[in-house]
Design an enzyme around this catalytic site. Structure first.
Site, PDB file in Angstrom:
ATOM      1  N   GLU A  47       0.825  -1.203   0.000  1.00  0.00           N
ATOM      2  CA  GLU A  47       0.000   0.000   0.000  1.00  0.00           C
ATOM      3  C   GLU A  47       0.858   1.252   0.000  1.00  0.00           C
ATOM      4  O   GLU A  47       1.594   1.494   0.956  1.00  0.00           O
ATOM      5  CB  GLU A  47      -0.904   0.026   1.243  1.00  0.00           C
ATOM      6  CG  GLU A  47      -1.726   1.297   1.330  1.00  0.00           C
ATOM      7  CD  GLU A  47      -2.501   1.427   2.630  1.00  0.00           C
ATOM      8  OE1 GLU A  47      -3.377   2.307   2.685  1.00  0.00           O
ATOM      9  OE2 GLU A  47      -2.238   0.677   3.590  1.00  0.00           O
ATOM     10  N   GLU A 146     -11.445   2.901   5.690  1.00  0.00           N
ATOM     11  CA  GLU A 146     -10.388   3.284   6.628  1.00  0.00           C
ATOM     12  C   GLU A 146     -10.499   4.783   6.885  1.00  0.00           C
ATOM     13  O   GLU A 146      -9.756   5.585   6.338  1.00  0.00           O
ATOM     14  CB  GLU A 146      -9.006   2.913   6.069  1.00  0.00           C
ATOM     15  CG  GLU A 146      -7.933   3.048   7.110  1.00  0.00           C
ATOM     16  CD  GLU A 146      -6.565   2.638   6.613  1.00  0.00           C
ATOM     17  OE1 GLU A 146      -5.849   1.985   7.391  1.00  0.00           O
ATOM     18  OE2 GLU A 146      -6.205   2.969   5.469  1.00  0.00           O
TER      19      GLU A 146
END
Length: 179
Positions: A47, A146
């Site tokens: 990520e 998130e």
């Protein structure tokens, strides 16, 4: 699926001066991890995290950098975890980035920019458009939320119920016609 983190530029080090060594180490570590994960039929995810707001020292910052590293690693069980919050901050152009990196994507995460709150909070991103784009590209994976909800968890998911209703769906994403 498991997130394999890239690590941080050492405190006081010049990013450009250590980038080559950090990339080499990251690639070696990813190959090692991917081979172990393959034995368990698991996917590793990398990520990119923005270094403008969230973590100035995080090594992996852009989808372009992640794609180049994934190509060098050369393991089919390693994918891109594309967090649209970080992507927007670093590069914008989300439609093009989603189209370009779609073959590499193994997971999507969302949060509104700049506040990192729910998708329906004020901000830069048009999530109904993004969700339709993901559908048109054939994305069938999960979308991770998130973000920091402004209220409790149920309040923080109010946007999802509104989105389902706008699509003619009920709670859980099932078709009203199917009920």
């Amino acid at each position: 699926r498991i997130h394999l983190m890239a690590g941080r530029v050492p405190m006081g080090a010049d990013r450009a001066a250590v980038a080559g060594e950090m990339e080499t180490t990251f690639i070696e570590n990813l190959r090692y991890a991917a081979d172990l994960l393959a034995q368990e039929d698991m996917i590793g995810l990398v990520e990119p995290i923005n270094n403008r707001i969230t973590d100035p020292r995080y090594f992996l910052n852009t989808p372009h950098q992640a794609a180049a590293i994934l190509e060098k690693v050369g393991r089919p069980n390693l994918k891109l975890q594309l967090d649209l919050f970080h992507c927007q901050i670093m590069d914008g152009n989300l439609s093009r980035n989603l189209e370009t990196y779609f073959p590499l994507i193994g997971h999507i995460q969302i949060a509104q920019v700049p506040g990192r709150h729910e998708p329906d909070s004020p901000g830069e991103l048009n999530f109904p458009y993004i969700f339709e784009l993901l559908e048109s590209l054939g994305y069938t994976g999960y979308v991770g939320c998130e973000y920091a909800p402004k209220g409790d968890t149920l309040e923080g998911l109010g946007w999802l119920h509104s989105y389902w209703e706008s699509r003619g769906l009920q709670h859980g994403g099932t078709s009203k016609a199917a009920k």
